[in-house]
Design a protein around this motif. Structure first.
Motif, mmCIF file in Angstrom:
data_model
loop_
_atom_site.group_PDB
_atom_site.id
_atom_site.type_symbol
_atom_site.label_atom_id
_atom_site.label_comp_id
_atom_site.label_asym_id
_atom_site.label_seq_id
_atom_site.Cartn_x
_atom_site.Cartn_y
_atom_site.Cartn_z
ATOM 1 N N LYS A 205 -11.983 12.038 10.438
ATOM 2 C CA LYS A 205 -12.239 10.869 9.388
ATOM 3 C C LYS A 205 -10.821 10.879 8.286
ATOM 4 N N PRO A 206 -10.681 9.876 7.686
ATOM 5 C CA PRO A 206 -9.638 9.637 6.698
ATOM 6 C C PRO A 206 -9.601 10.830 5.465
ATOM 7 N N GLY A 207 -10.934 11.481 5.403
ATOM 8 C CA GLY A 207 -10.789 12.643 4.316
ATOM 9 C C GLY A 207 -10.171 14.172 5.054
ATOM 10 N N ARG A 208 -10.147 13.891 6.235
ATOM 11 C CA ARG A 208 -9.405 15.093 6.949
ATOM 12 C C ARG A 208 -8.075 15.207 6.550
ATOM 13 N N PHE A 209 -7.370 14.123 6.166
ATOM 14 C CA PHE A 209 -5.995 14.074 5.857
ATOM 15 C C PHE A 209 -5.768 13.986 4.328
ATOM 16 N N SER A 210 -6.530 14.431 3.566
ATOM 17 C CA SER A 210 -6.648 14.309 2.061
ATOM 18 C C SER A 210 -6.403 15.868 1.536
ATOM 19 N N ALA B 35 3.083 8.586 -3.362
ATOM 20 C CA ALA B 35 2.262 7.843 -2.271
ATOM 21 C C ALA B 35 0.820 7.337 -2.602
ATOM 22 N N THR B 36 0.252 8.392 -3.624
ATOM 23 C CA THR B 36 -1.363 7.985 -3.922
ATOM 24 C C THR B 36 -1.213 7.160 -4.885
ATOM 25 N N TYR B 37 -0.079 7.108 -5.754
ATOM 26 C CA TYR B 37 -0.384 5.863 -6.999
ATOM 27 C C TYR B 37 -0.247 4.465 -6.107
ATOM 28 N N THR B 38 0.732 4.429 -5.217
ATOM 29 C CA THR B 38 1.164 2.947 -4.612
ATOM 30 C C THR B 38 -0.046 2.663 -3.632
ATOM 31 N N GLY B 39 -0.697 3.641 -3.311
ATOM 32 C CA GLY B 39 -1.873 3.362 -2.287
ATOM 33 C C GLY B 39 -1.770 3.512 -0.900
ATOM 34 N N VAL B 40 -0.050 3.729 -0.692
ATOM 35 C CA VAL B 40 0.204 3.899 0.593
ATOM 36 C C VAL B 40 -0.256 4.947 1.438
ATOM 37 N N PHE B 41 -0.713 6.224 0.592
ATOM 38 C CA PHE B 41 -1.213 7.257 1.242
ATOM 39 C C PHE B 41 -2.622 7.000 2.278
ATOM 40 N N SER B 42 -3.442 5.965 1.532
ATOM 41 C CA SER B 42 -4.529 5.612 2.415
ATOM 42 C C SER B 42 -4.323 4.973 3.652
ATOM 43 N N ASP B 43 -3.167 4.209 3.729
ATOM 44 C CA ASP B 43 -2.677 3.636 5.033
ATOM 45 C C ASP B 43 -2.248 4.628 5.832
ATOM 46 N N ILE B 44 -1.356 5.556 5.418
ATOM 47 C CA ILE B 44 -0.783 6.945 6.022
ATOM 48 C C ILE B 44 -1.910 7.423 6.817
ATOM 49 N N ARG B 45 -2.949 7.836 5.942
ATOM 50 C CA ARG B 45 -3.986 8.469 6.608
ATOM 51 C C ARG B 45 -4.888 7.697 7.587
ATOM 52 N N ALA B 46 -5.098 6.387 7.217
ATOM 53 C CA ALA B 46 -5.999 5.768 8.217
ATOM 54 C C ALA B 46 -4.958 5.682 9.470
ATOM 55 N N MET B 47 -3.462 5.504 9.572
ATOM 56 C CA MET B 47 -2.950 5.387 10.616
ATOM 57 C C MET B 47 -3.147 6.835 11.348
ATOM 58 N N PHE B 48 -3.082 7.877 10.875
ATOM 59 C CA PHE B 48 -3.205 9.302 11.388
ATOM 60 C C PHE B 48 -4.522 9.535 11.959
ATOM 61 N N VAL B 49 -5.831 8.859 11.455
ATOM 62 C CA VAL B 49 -7.002 8.724 11.952
ATOM 63 C C VAL B 49 -7.089 8.158 13.428
ATOM 64 N N ASN B 50 -6.161 7.145 13.437
ATOM 65 C CA ASN B 50 -6.268 6.071 14.799
ATOM 66 C C ASN B 50 -5.343 6.842 15.594
#
Length: 946
Positions: free
Chosen positions: A727-732, A702-717
């Motif tokens: 914020k996105p950092g909350r889900f890291s 998830a981190t390598y392909t960059g999809v984890f950033s999209d998943i965190r952004a979705m959870f933030v919204n």
């Protein structure tokens, strides 16, 4: 019925994805473990059987010894019986030490060192004459014969061509009772306090005796000779008093003309890893890092003011530019003069500095008088940055202006001049190490024939050992390698076969050998040799287990274990175990490909390409013979040829660095070539290799392909997250705030057990979820962020079907056949093939322009027939979009799908480096050139007539 100890029995194996399986493997057999990538083959072979064998070995040590070794974890298995001592030969253990070579790994170089120490002939590095050695009696007899009736000085050499005042030496000689010395060709009386010019080189001999060479004075002569040799460390000098002519005599190896002497040779004298033998300039590496003036001043049409000196950049109002301006002013030039017009002396002063101080005019520095400073030069400034304690960034910046060059002192021979002066059959040990294994085998016969009777007796046993080891290397198809080839430059398959040859040479019995795809990088021509070598290892009394996908290897095995049926969660079961003949009658994924039920079809027509080409002219790196190679774009190109024929040199060492330097300003220097044309038809190059996608358990798909950033952004919204202000950092799990602080976001804790293995237990606070309770309360479709990371890619594709950005990225992971892995699975648990396909998935998910070149080096490594089919479908999709894919490959299932083949050869090493033939598989099959065409022809005929 077989006895219990005639087989290895594994009960209840549950490592990684293994589903509590029981496996039986016959002892003293060649067994192949096969199955799809990710099915659990390596988990069974390496993480279960090898891990348990290694753990049992360490268990035999005392608790005190185990404390230093570190414990080994017990694999998750109920019981294993029938295990013998186990040796693992993997691909991942390639030595990255520049001092490790093929010769040192196989121990052949160690025997060569012994050969040269015992049977080598020494020659003078000054005059090239053969070195001589005399006994005391021979010296006395030669003096009486050569100087009969003449008045002579008997001198003992003390100092040879060295600087110093030597006052203490003269005082010491005076105390010993000596009255005269011979200094720089002149006899003088020793006086108290006497000293020489300390800045000049001197030759000093002490006068031991003055006498007339007569038979009746033989006893006096004998005593004086003994004294002189004692003072001169085995060397003495006789000088004719009347003519002043001098001659040397020695008990050691000595040059009769110049008088230089060598110590008696020992094996470490020929070792580049020993101070005794290593070249003092390059410390035994054969290469030195030197400032490259072409990199410092790449464009001489520019002036220094315009930035011609790259490390300094454009003119700034700084001291270094004032200094350079002052130097140029003395020569009548300015900073605005193009470098091409500057005289060599001025450029030399700027680059290497001046001895005298430079006068900087008062109007430049705004002082009342002129200002005098010393200037060391730009080169010294860079060397100081490299050698000093500057930051790594500064060092990296300075190193871009350096080049690795052959050592000017040993010329790449790695040894000092004395060690390189020993020869056998007109070759020194470095020249012998440059021969490929095939040439070396021939040279040994010629060298032995030229040895005298005494040296032949001495060398017989050494030569026998060398020949035995060479034969094993020839047997595994590596005859093209040279002994001085660095281990770090070998491919995974090559280094594995080198270690295999070393193990066969050790002649151990009752050992369990486990190998990881030894056929990698091996042309079909040489596969037979490898299989024979493994059978020989079995026949001397060992058990050989091979994790392998090669069809020939499977059909030649005694026993096959097939793990599957799928990969990941769908794998880990025992699909079949038995003989190859029994397997051909089964209907597993593997057996269907073996018996021809399934196959990868040959395309009906080949792609025409887009009409553009990249052409390399005059490629001559390593063994390439000044070749011109045409790469038609918009096609699937496969580069073939026997091992060592020059494929990797052409693609990985020449083409890829040229393109990377053009597009990304890469610092990697391409191998020598004349020119390249057609780069304007591409906009990027992507190298898709099998190196790990992450080196820590925190890295995951998830981190390598960059999809984890999209998943965190979705959870933030999500409404709940917005209400709480997350914020996105909350889900890291890598930063404080949302992660579980009890385990630092790891999900587990490591309990140190001293001399027992460390125990990893799930965190008692988050229970392996990695996040704190507040973060896990934010849910999407009832799933928390931890639940999403625990999903397989297949599950995630269904779960995110209505989120286009996320779906696009994870769908490509599914498309490359990795639907079974979890989004949060640690990268360290992925195989090489899985890492490579993960990189492909990442590239597929990016927007492409259709002008990309993808380079893959043996992508079938670790891949089952079915995996190859999935991989090739993905690569063909890339080509269909207009991109170019270049694959270095031996696998015929890949070769037959090519639009264009470039076949290198005909042999490996010095016998390779030519382009044998190019064209479609059908055209290559008709060519009759090299070795590949025959196998392609057979494959195409089999595909058309299944």
């Amino acid at each position: 019925m077989k006895r219990e100890d005639d087989k290895i029995c594994v009960w209840g194996a549950r490592v990684h994805n293994l589903k509590n399986i029981d496996v039986e493997i016959p002892s003293h057999s060649l067994t192949v473990i096969t199955g799809m990538s990710g099915s659990g083959k390596s988990s069974l072979a390496f993480d279960t059987i090898f891990a348990e064998g290694q753990r049992r070995y360490v268990e035999t040590f005392s608790a005190y010894a185990r404390n230093f070794l570190g414990g080994l974890e017990r694999p998750d298995v109920d019981k294993i019986t029938g295990l013998s001592p186990v040796i693992s030969i993997e691909q991942k253990t390639t030595n990255k030490n520049p001092r490790s070579t093929v010769g040192t790994t196989t121990e052949i170089y160690d025997f060569l060192r012994l050969l040269y120490a015992r049977a080598g002939t020494a020659y003078s590095y000054v005059t090239g004459e053969k070195m001589v050695r005399y006994t005391e009696e021979e010296v006395i007899r030669m003096i009486l014969t050569a100087y009969e009736g003449k008045r002579i000085f008997i001198l003992a050499p003390l100092v040879r061509n060295r600087k110093g005042h030597y006052r203490e030496l003269f005082e010491s000689m005076l105390k010993k009772g000596y009255l005269y010395v011979h200094v720089d060709g002149q006899v003088m009386e020793i006086k108290s306090g006497m000293k020489l010019d300390r800045y000049k080189n001197h030759n000093i001999e002490v006068v031991v005796d003055k006498l007339q060479a007569r038979e009746k004075d033989q006893e006096r002569l004998r005593k004086s000779v003994q004294t002189a040799m004692r003072q001169g460390d085995g060397l003495l000098m006789i000088m004719d008093k009347d003519t002043g002519e001098a001659k040397y005599y020695s008990k050691r190896l000595m040059c009769p003309t110049s008088g230089i002497a060598y110590n008696d040779p020992a094996p470490n004298k020929f070792s580049f890893n020993s101070p005794e033998g290593a070249c003092p300039r390059c410390k035994g590496l054969g290469t030195v890092n030197e400032i490259d003036l072409a990199k410092i001043i790449p464009d001489t049409s520019l002036s220094i003011h315009e930035g011609a000196i790259l490390p300094l950049g454009k003119y700034k109002n700084q001291m270094i530019f004032w200094q350079i301006d002052a130097i140029l002013d003395d020569y009548g030039f300015s900073l605005k003069t193009p470098v091409a017009e500057l005289p060599d002396d001025a450029l030399n002063d700027i680059l290497y500095g001046k001895l005298e101080k430079i006068r900087i005019k008062k109007e430049v520095v705004h002082t009342t008088s002129d200002y005098f400073v010393s200037f060391d030069g730009v080169v010294k400034y860079l060397q100081a940055a490299i050698q000093g304690d500057d930051s790594k960034e500064a060092q990296k910046w300075a190193e871009q202006f350096m080049s690795v060059k052959t050592c000017p002192e040993c010329h790449g021979g790695r040894l000092n001049k004395e060690s390189l002066s020993y020869r056998i059959y007109d070759k020194n040990i470095s020249q012998v190490a440059e021969l490929d294994i095939r040439q070396l085998y021939q040279w040994l016969d010629e060298a032995e024939a030229h040895l005298d009777h005494k040296n032949r007796q001495i060398a017989a046993e050494i030569l026998k050992e060398i020949r035995t080891r060479i034969r094993f290397i020839l047997d595994v198809g590596l005859e093209y390698l040279a002994l001085n080839r660095q281990s770090m430059s070998l491919s995974g398959g090559e280094s594995q076969r080198i270690r295999l040859a070393t193990q066969i040479g050790s002649q151990l019995v009752n050992v369990l050998y486990i190998l990881d795809e030894p056929s990698i990088g091996l042309h079909q021509r040489d596969n037979e040799k490898l299989i024979t070598s493994l059978k020989n290892l079995r026949d001397i009394g060992n058990t050989v287990i091979v994790v392998e996908h090669d069809k020939d290897m499977m059909l030649n095995a005694d026993y096959i274990v097939d793990i599957g049926p799928g990969a990941g969660r769908k794998g880990g079961k025992l699909v079949f175990q038995g003989t190859p003949q029994e397997m051909l009658r089964q209907h597993t994924v593997t057996s269907d490909y073996l018996n021809g039920t399934k196959s990868i079809p040959v395309p009906q027509e080949r792609r025409p390409g887009n009409g553009s080409h990249i052409i390399i002219h005059g490629a001559k790196g390593n063994n390439l013979k000044n070749v011109e190679v045409d790469f038609p774009l918009g096609k699937l190109i496969v580069v073939t040829g026997v091992s060592g024929s020059g494929k990797s040199t052409l693609i990985n060492e020449t083409l890829q660095p040229i393109l990377s330097r053009h597009f990304y300003r890469s610092l990697k220097e391409p191998m020598p070539y004349d020119s390249i044309e057609g780069m304007e038809h591409l906009d990027k190059v992507v190298n898709v290799d099998q190196s790990p996608i992450g080196r820590t358990p925190r890295s995951n798909p998830a981190t390598y392909t960059g999809v984890f950033s999209d998943i965190r952004a979705m959870f933030v919204n999500l409404p709940e997250a917005k209400i709480r202000g997350y914020k996105p950092g909350r889900f890291s799990f890598n930063v404080k705030g949302g992660r579980c602080e009890a385990c630092g976001g790891n999900g587990y804790k490591t309990i140190e057990m001293n001399f027992l293995p460390d125990v990893m237990v799930p965190c008692e606070v988050c229970h392996g979820k990695r996040y704190n309770r507040e973060t896990l309360e934010v849910r999407y479709k009832g799933k928390s962020i931890a639940d999403v990371l625990d999903m397989t890619v297949n599950q995630a594709v269904e779960f995110f079907e209505n989120v286009p950005d996320i779906l696009r990225k994870i769908k490509t992971i599914q498309d490359v056949g990795l639907g079974y892995i979890k989004l949060g699975q640690p990268s360290t648990t992925l195989s090489g093939g899985e890492c490579q396909r993960m990189k492909l998935a990442t590239e597929l998910s990016k927007r492409d322009t259709g002008k990309t070149m993808y380079i893959l080096d043996e992508p079938t490594t670790g891949l089952h027939f079915e995996d190859i089919r999935i991989l090739m479908n993905v690569l063909e999709r890339l080509v269909d979009k207009g991109n170019t894919v270049i694959i270095i490959e031996h696998n015929l299932d890949v070769i037959k799908l090519a639009d264009h083949i470039i076949d290198m050869g005909p042999e490996g090493g010095s016998g390779g480096g030519n382009v044998m033939t190019t064209g479609t598989p059908e055209e290559v099959a008709r060519s009759g050139k090299g070795y590949t065409w025959r196998f392609i022809k057979q494959e195409l005929e089999a595909s058309h007539n299944p």
